[in-house]
Structures are given as structure tokens and as C-alpha cells.
Write a protein that holds these residues in place. Sequence first.
Motif, PDB file in Angstrom:
ATOM      1  N   LYS B  32       0.850  -1.201   0.000  1.00  0.00           N
ATOM      2  CA  LYS B  32       0.000   0.000   0.000  1.00  0.00           C
ATOM      3  C   LYS B  32       0.881   1.245   0.000  1.00  0.00           C
ATOM      4  CE  LYS B  32      -3.770  -2.181   2.429  1.00  0.00           C
ATOM      5  NZ  LYS B  32      -4.311  -2.448   3.754  1.00  0.00           N
ATOM      6  N   LEU B  33       2.006   1.147   0.716  1.00  0.00           N
ATOM      7  CA  LEU B  33       2.972   2.243   0.726  1.00  0.00           C
ATOM      8  C   LEU B  33       3.562   2.411  -0.651  1.00  0.00           C
ATOM      9  CD1 LEU B  33       4.683   3.877   3.094  1.00  0.00           C
ATOM     10  CD2 LEU B  33       6.448   2.371   2.322  1.00  0.00           C
ATOM     11  N   GLY B  34       3.886   1.292  -1.294  1.00  0.00           N
ATOM     12  CA  GLY B  34       4.466   1.336  -2.634  1.00  0.00           C
ATOM     13  C   GLY B  34       3.532   1.978  -3.639  1.00  0.00           C
ATOM     14  N   GLU B  35       2.234   1.734  -3.458  1.00  0.00           N
ATOM     15  CA  GLU B  35       1.240   2.321  -4.364  1.00  0.00           C
ATOM     16  C   GLU B  35       1.241   3.845  -4.237  1.00  0.00           C
ATOM     17  OE1 GLU B  35      -2.395  -0.100  -4.075  1.00  0.00           O
ATOM     18  OE2 GLU B  35      -3.429   1.705  -4.776  1.00  0.00           O
ATOM     19  N   LYS B  36       1.272   4.315  -2.988  1.00  0.00           N
ATOM     20  CA  LYS B  36       1.256   5.766  -2.741  1.00  0.00           C
ATOM     21  C   LYS B  36       2.547   6.410  -3.255  1.00  0.00           C
ATOM     22  CE  LYS B  36       0.205   9.148   0.733  1.00  0.00           C
ATOM     23  NZ  LYS B  36      -1.105   9.476   1.233  1.00  0.00           N
ATOM     24  N   VAL B  37       3.666   5.742  -2.991  1.00  0.00           N
ATOM     25  CA  VAL B  37       4.962   6.293  -3.410  1.00  0.00           C
ATOM     26  C   VAL B  37       5.044   6.340  -4.927  1.00  0.00           C
ATOM     27  CG1 VAL B  37       7.450   5.838  -3.416  1.00  0.00           C
ATOM     28  CG2 VAL B  37       6.164   5.601  -1.308  1.00  0.00           C
ATOM     29  N   PRO B 102      17.126  -3.903   4.825  1.00  0.00           N
ATOM     30  CA  PRO B 102      15.770  -3.462   5.206  1.00  0.00           C
ATOM     31  C   PRO B 102      15.052  -2.621   4.150  1.00  0.00           C
ATOM     32  CG  PRO B 102      17.457  -2.447   6.611  1.00  0.00           C
ATOM     33  CD  PRO B 102      18.163  -3.387   5.728  1.00  0.00           C
ATOM     34  N   CYS B 103      15.791  -2.064   3.191  1.00  0.00           N
ATOM     35  CA  CYS B 103      15.138  -1.185   2.208  1.00  0.00           C
ATOM     36  C   CYS B 103      14.656  -1.926   0.966  1.00  0.00           C
ATOM     37  CB  CYS B 103      16.102  -0.081   1.772  1.00  0.00           C
ATOM     38  SG  CYS B 103      16.749   0.871   3.137  1.00  0.00           S
ATOM     39  N   ARG B 104      15.071  -3.180   0.820  1.00  0.00           N
ATOM     40  CA  ARG B 104      14.816  -3.868  -0.452  1.00  0.00           C
ATOM     41  C   ARG B 104      13.350  -4.197  -0.674  1.00  0.00           C
ATOM     42  NH1 ARG B 104      18.902  -7.374  -3.803  1.00  0.00           N
ATOM     43  NH2 ARG B 104      17.649  -7.434  -5.695  1.00  0.00           N
ATOM     44  N   ILE B 105      12.641  -4.530   0.426  1.00  0.00           N
ATOM     45  CA  ILE B 105      11.223  -4.887   0.303  1.00  0.00           C
ATOM     46  C   ILE B 105      10.432  -3.677  -0.199  1.00  0.00           C
ATOM     47  CG2 ILE B 105       9.181  -5.558   1.619  1.00  0.00           C
ATOM     48  CD1 ILE B 105      10.938  -7.934   1.440  1.00  0.00           C
ATOM     49  N   ALA B 109       8.442  -3.312  -3.733  1.00  0.00           N
ATOM     50  CA  ALA B 109       7.009  -3.009  -3.720  1.00  0.00           C
ATOM     51  C   ALA B 109       6.718  -1.796  -4.609  1.00  0.00           C
ATOM     52  CB  ALA B 109       6.550  -2.737  -2.289  1.00  0.00           C
ATOM     53  N   THR B 110       7.533  -0.743  -4.526  1.00  0.00           N
ATOM     54  CA  THR B 110       7.310   0.434  -5.375  1.00  0.00           C
ATOM     55  C   THR B 110       7.620   0.111  -6.823  1.00  0.00           C
ATOM     56  OG1 THR B 110       9.493   1.128  -4.645  1.00  0.00           O
ATOM     57  CG2 THR B 110       7.647   2.349  -3.764  1.00  0.00           C
ATOM     58  N   TYR B 111       8.640  -0.700  -7.047  1.00  0.00           N
ATOM     59  CA  TYR B 111       8.999  -1.069  -8.422  1.00  0.00           C
ATOM     60  C   TYR B 111       7.847  -1.785  -9.100  1.00  0.00           C
ATOM     61  CZ  TYR B 111      12.280  -2.410 -12.154  1.00  0.00           C
ATOM     62  OH  TYR B 111      12.925  -2.555 -13.354  1.00  0.00           O
ATOM     63  N   LYS B 112       7.151  -2.633  -8.345  1.00  0.00           N
ATOM     64  CA  LYS B 112       6.017  -3.365  -8.905  1.00  0.00           C
ATOM     65  C   LYS B 112       4.851  -2.423  -9.166  1.00  0.00           C
ATOM     66  CE  LYS B 112       2.817  -7.084  -8.081  1.00  0.00           C
ATOM     67  NZ  LYS B 112       2.509  -8.298  -7.372  1.00  0.00           N
ATOM     68  N   GLN B 113       4.588  -1.489  -8.219  1.00  0.00           N
ATOM     69  CA  GLN B 113       3.441  -0.599  -8.351  1.00  0.00           C
ATOM     70  C   GLN B 113       3.648   0.453  -9.436  1.00  0.00           C
ATOM     71  OE1 GLN B 113       0.774  -1.342  -6.986  1.00  0.00           O
ATOM     72  NE2 GLN B 113       1.336  -2.630  -5.269  1.00  0.00           N
ATOM     73  N   HIS B 123      11.803   6.527 -13.015  1.00  0.00           N
ATOM     74  CA  HIS B 123      11.073   6.990 -11.839  1.00  0.00           C
ATOM     75  C   HIS B 123      11.659   6.432 -10.555  1.00  0.00           C
ATOM     76  CE1 HIS B 123       7.442   7.719 -14.647  1.00  0.00           C
ATOM     77  NE2 HIS B 123       8.066   8.851 -14.425  1.00  0.00           N
ATOM     78  N   ILE B 124      12.118   5.193 -10.553  1.00  0.00           N
ATOM     79  CA  ILE B 124      12.646   4.578  -9.333  1.00  0.00           C
ATOM     80  C   ILE B 124      13.967   5.207  -8.922  1.00  0.00           C
ATOM     81  CG2 ILE B 124      14.001   2.627 -10.217  1.00  0.00           C
ATOM     82  CD1 ILE B 124      11.374   2.000  -7.638  1.00  0.00           C
ATOM     83  N   GLN B 125      14.629   5.896  -9.872  1.00  0.00           N
ATOM     84  CA  GLN B 125      15.871   6.603  -9.522  1.00  0.00           C
ATOM     85  C   GLN B 125      15.601   7.736  -8.557  1.00  0.00           C
ATOM     86  OE1 GLN B 125      19.055   6.152 -10.720  1.00  0.00           O
ATOM     87  NE2 GLN B 125      18.673   4.587 -12.253  1.00  0.00           N
ATOM     88  N   ARG B 126      14.351   8.207  -8.516  1.00  0.00           N
ATOM     89  CA  ARG B 126      13.999   9.348  -7.660  1.00  0.00           C
ATOM     90  C   ARG B 126      13.477   8.889  -6.303  1.00  0.00           C
ATOM     91  NH1 ARG B 126      11.516  11.753 -12.606  1.00  0.00           N
ATOM     92  NH2 ARG B 126      13.321  12.658 -13.658  1.00  0.00           N
TER      93      ARG B 126
END
Lengths: 177, 202
Positions: B32-37, B102-105, B109-113, B123-126
Amino acid sequence: MLSSIGSALPPLRHLARKLTTTAAAGKWRIVEETSGDTTTVRAVETPDPVAARQPEDQCALCTCSLPVKLAYTDVLILEQFMRPDGTVLPRQLTGICKSQQLRLERCVMQAHWAGLFPDRTIPEFDRAGYKRFARHWESDMSMYFLKQKKENGTWYYFKRYQHQDDGYKGIRAKQTA
Amino acid sequence: MSLTGRIAKSRQWLQFARHWHLLDANHQDAYKLGEKVAYHLVGKHKPIWHPETDCGDHVVVVNCKNVAMEGFDWKHKIYHFDNQYPQGRADIPAHQIHEYDPCRIVFMATYKQLGNNLVRRRHIQRLHLFPDTEMPEFVKRNISNQLEQIQLVPKKSTDYTAEERAAFPKLVRFPKNHFEEWEHTSKSQGRHPKPAFGKTKE
């Protein structure tokens, strides 16, 4: 005297739907007194502002027609049904119905796993491996919906900021160590 | 509302600037966090969004080590890795990855969303992830906004004050002739010695 104590306090929400006219009953406590070679064991009554439960009273957790379910986050409610070591009081004492008792037990389990009772656990509580990490529950029944989920991960990853607690510090740290 | 002038110029710069948002991942569901991010990384929170204009913002996620998962997902969620090369396949449970990094999950999650498209690597670079609140000075100076958390962080029993406890109504009502000792912890009498199957108790 005891009934006036009960009426002086502001009306509690759960009593509003059913008014009882009985006097506030007390809780008993066993007191041991030793004087010389004689030990006296007495039961002492302490007044309790909350009135005693009658056999015809409704279950404390069944909230009439409101669709409100007990959750693991309702810590103050769960505490009232628990012992100091974290176990749940029996149904015979609290007088709640079977389904609510089961739901309460599930919520207490979930709260223990989420670490919401740091002062009500036993020292041998299992916090190994994945149990250390934060967990949240959508509903009390979600602990039964167990299914292995396959998730696609990516080898694509970049770590911009190094942290002192990192497991892998890079090839330079390996060579210097 | 004039289109010229210093105020209009600074307003235009603010509209088209790349902002840095801060988000606390403490006790938030990873996906859910990944979706928002992802929503903020892509720039969909802006009325000027277009998929071809690179209008995404930076997002700094803090307290990644306290990110939560639903139920027993730390044990049941198995991440499958495959980089299409020999010996490039692996199946690793989520808690093992989290213990190692600890940051990989949160990253995965954001990479998938972000979807499966050509711009997600841009986008993931940011995205800036930190396991706790420590971060470099330049990141702290850039942050201009804090995003609201998705889930409520549950309060522990030690977080409640004595006044809050006293103000809370009492739901339990004990019957007449109730002894206080019944609410206390009693010594366990041990397990009932059940004889093994086929054997009678001697």
C-alpha cells in the motif's frame, strides 16, 4: 452508602441500555494475618463502583445492532479481559458469549504478535526471525487465511546510501578487513 | 491574475519544479505504501501530469526497517528472482531479504506498483530509502512536503497514560462474590499426563 457511590459517578456507556437497581457489589480479597503461632485467613470485601453482573445481562462485547468488531488495536479493551501474564480470563468470569470469547482470544493473539503488550508478556515469548518484524492484521480471522504467495522480485537494485548496520559493506570493506 | 511579474514567475517555477516528499513507513503495509509512493514518483498527483512529460517528484521513505506486512506474509511471501542467466534463479522469503537489507522490500514493492513500462527505471531513480531517520544533509534540505500515512500506527499498552486509562469505560463486570485472586496469574499445574496410544496409565 454503596449505592450512592455508584450514582455519584457519571453514567457509563455500557450501562445506558440496561439500568440496574442493585447496589454496587464488592470484590473479595483473601487477607492472611499472622500473630504468633496463629494465622488468620479472612475474606475482605472492597467496594467496586461497577455494579455486579446479573445472570440476565447481555454479553459485554455484543454491541446491539452496531457493526463494530473487536480488533487487535483495541488495546484498552483487550487489557480488561487479560491477566498480568498476558493470558485471557475464562468465560465463566467475564460472562461474554462464546463467539465473542473466541474473537477476543484471536485479537489478543494478534496483539501479542504485533508487540502491543510489552508489559504483559512472558520473558520466553518467541521473537525469533520473522516475528521481530512489524505485522498488521486486516481482521481477526485473517490469521487463518494462510497461503504461500509467490512474488516476482527483481535483480535490478541500486543502493545509494550506505548504512552502518548493512550486512554487505562492499568489496572494499572485505579487502581491508 | 497577471501572467508576468516576479510573483507569477516564482509561482510558475513552483508549479513545474520537482518536489521532494517525505513519507514515514513505520507500521505501513509495504505494498500500500508502494502504491502511494509510485503515485507521487510518476507525478499523477499533479493536474499537469502527462505520461510523456517527466513530471515526477522525489520521495524519501524513512523508517523502512519498521515496514509491516499483513499476517504471516513475512514467512509466506516468497520472492522469485530470475535474471535469465544460468544459476540466476532464487526463491527467497521476505523476512530473509529484510534481515539482509531493510530497504529492499520497499524498493521491490514500489517497483512493482510503478507498472511494467519503460519509464519505471527512470522513476525509481527518484526514490530515496532509509532504514531509519538518519539521512544526508542535502536530502534534509531538499524535503519540502510530508505525505500522510496510509494506516494508523497502533498504540501499545505502554503508550497510554494513566488518565486515558481511567477515562476509558470498564466493559468487564464480574458477578457477585467475585474474588480478585481469580484475575491474577496462577501457577500452572503442568500438562495432564496423557498415556501414549495403546498403553494404559500405570
